[in-house]
Design a protein around this motif. Structure first.
Motif, PDB file in Angstrom:
ATOM      1  N   UNK A   1       0.841  -1.181   0.000  1.00  0.00           N
ATOM      2  CA  UNK A   1       0.000   0.000   0.000  1.00  0.00           C
ATOM      3  C   UNK A   1       0.881   1.236   0.000  1.00  0.00           C
ATOM      4  N   UNK A   2       0.469   2.209  -0.720  1.00  0.00           N
ATOM      5  CA  UNK A   2       1.182   3.480  -0.739  1.00  0.00           C
ATOM      6  C   UNK A   2       0.174   4.586  -0.508  1.00  0.00           C
ATOM      7  N   UNK A   3       0.644   5.678   0.006  1.00  0.00           N
ATOM      8  CA  UNK A   3      -0.207   6.809   0.297  1.00  0.00           C
ATOM      9  C   UNK A   3       0.437   8.031  -0.307  1.00  0.00           C
ATOM     10  N   UNK A   4      -0.370   8.883  -0.901  1.00  0.00           N
ATOM     11  CA  UNK A   4       0.185  10.105  -1.452  1.00  0.00           C
ATOM     12  C   UNK A   4      -0.546  11.295  -0.869  1.00  0.00           C
ATOM     13  N   UNK A   5       0.192  12.350  -0.658  1.00  0.00           N
ATOM     14  CA  UNK A   5      -0.386  13.558  -0.087  1.00  0.00           C
ATOM     15  C   UNK A   5      -1.226  14.252  -1.143  1.00  0.00           C
ATOM     16  N   UNK A   6      -2.412  14.609  -0.775  1.00  0.00           N
ATOM     17  CA  UNK A   6      -3.288  15.378  -1.644  1.00  0.00           C
ATOM     18  C   UNK A   6      -2.837  16.833  -1.581  1.00  0.00           C
ATOM     19  N   UNK A   7      -3.249  17.659  -2.535  1.00  0.00           N
ATOM     20  CA  UNK A   7      -2.892  19.074  -2.458  1.00  0.00           C
ATOM     21  C   UNK A   7      -3.437  19.767  -1.201  1.00  0.00           C
ATOM     22  N   UNK A   8      -4.454  19.185  -0.570  1.00  0.00           N
ATOM     23  CA  UNK A   8      -5.018  19.781   0.642  1.00  0.00           C
ATOM     24  C   UNK A   8      -4.394  19.121   1.861  1.00  0.00           C
TER      25      UNK A   8
ATOM     26  N   UNK B   1       4.040   4.985   8.033  1.00  0.00           N
ATOM     27  CA  UNK B   1       4.181   6.249   8.745  1.00  0.00           C
ATOM     28  C   UNK B   1       3.644   7.479   8.038  1.00  0.00           C
ATOM     29  N   UNK B   2       2.855   7.289   6.985  1.00  0.00           N
ATOM     30  CA  UNK B   2       2.345   8.424   6.215  1.00  0.00           C
ATOM     31  C   UNK B   2       0.998   8.909   6.729  1.00  0.00           C
ATOM     32  N   UNK B   3       0.112   7.976   7.082  1.00  0.00           N
ATOM     33  CA  UNK B   3      -1.207   8.356   7.582  1.00  0.00           C
ATOM     34  C   UNK B   3      -1.135   8.755   9.039  1.00  0.00           C
TER      35      UNK B   3
ATOM     36  N   UNK C   1       0.644  -2.256  12.037  1.00  0.00           N
ATOM     37  CA  UNK C   1      -0.052  -2.510  10.777  1.00  0.00           C
ATOM     38  C   UNK C   1       0.643  -1.805   9.619  1.00  0.00           C
ATOM     39  N   UNK C   2       0.196  -2.075   8.391  1.00  0.00           N
ATOM     40  CA  UNK C   2       0.827  -1.468   7.224  1.00  0.00           C
ATOM     41  C   UNK C   2       0.882   0.061   7.280  1.00  0.00           C
ATOM     42  N   UNK C   3      -0.197   0.708   7.688  1.00  0.00           N
ATOM     43  CA  UNK C   3      -0.201   2.180   7.744  1.00  0.00           C
ATOM     44  C   UNK C   3       0.781   2.696   8.791  1.00  0.00           C
TER      45      UNK C   3
ATOM     46  N   UNK D   1      -5.472  -5.310   4.605  1.00  0.00           N
ATOM     47  CA  UNK D   1      -6.017  -3.991   4.905  1.00  0.00           C
ATOM     48  C   UNK D   1      -4.896  -3.015   5.210  1.00  0.00           C
ATOM     49  N   UNK D   2      -5.279  -1.788   5.504  1.00  0.00           N
ATOM     50  CA  UNK D   2      -4.302  -0.748   5.822  1.00  0.00           C
ATOM     51  C   UNK D   2      -3.914  -0.727   7.295  1.00  0.00           C
ATOM     52  N   UNK D   3      -4.739  -1.368   8.130  1.00  0.00           N
ATOM     53  CA  UNK D   3      -4.475  -1.289   9.560  1.00  0.00           C
ATOM     54  C   UNK D   3      -4.945   0.031  10.139  1.00  0.00           C
TER      55      UNK D   3
END
Length: 82
Positions: free
Chosen positions: A1-8, A50-52, A44-46, A22-24
């Motif tokens: 799983x990867x997470x990207x920062x939204x412009x907001x 360490x991004x979320x 967990x994965x999230x 799952x993301x945990x």
């Protein structure tokens, strides 16, 4: 799983890999209908990525807009096909 920062600030897009992992995180719809991270499972994965953070809003999953989507529908997108 990867997470990207939204412009907001505080808004994230989740990119789930294949499989049934799952993301945990615990998500809840806030009063605006946004999917908000209310808890992150230790180990967990999230948590490992360490991004979320608690309070972040998930805006899309694999490019699919999840604004106003229920938690169960979003979970199905995150988990992928069985």
């Amino acid at each position: 799983h990867a997470y990207s920062q939204s412009p907001m600030p505080g808004r994230m897009a989740a990119h789930a890999g294949g499989g049934q992992c799952g993301l945990g995180v615990t998500l809840r719809n806030d009063r605006n209908g946004d999917l908000r991270v209310v808890e992150i499972a230790r180990g967990g994965p999230a948590a490992r990525q360490g991004t979320l953070r608690r309070g972040d809003v998930i805006t899309s999953v694999n490019g699919v807009n999840v604004r106003g989507m229920g938690v169960v529908q979003a979970r199905d997108l995150i988990m992928g096909p069985e």
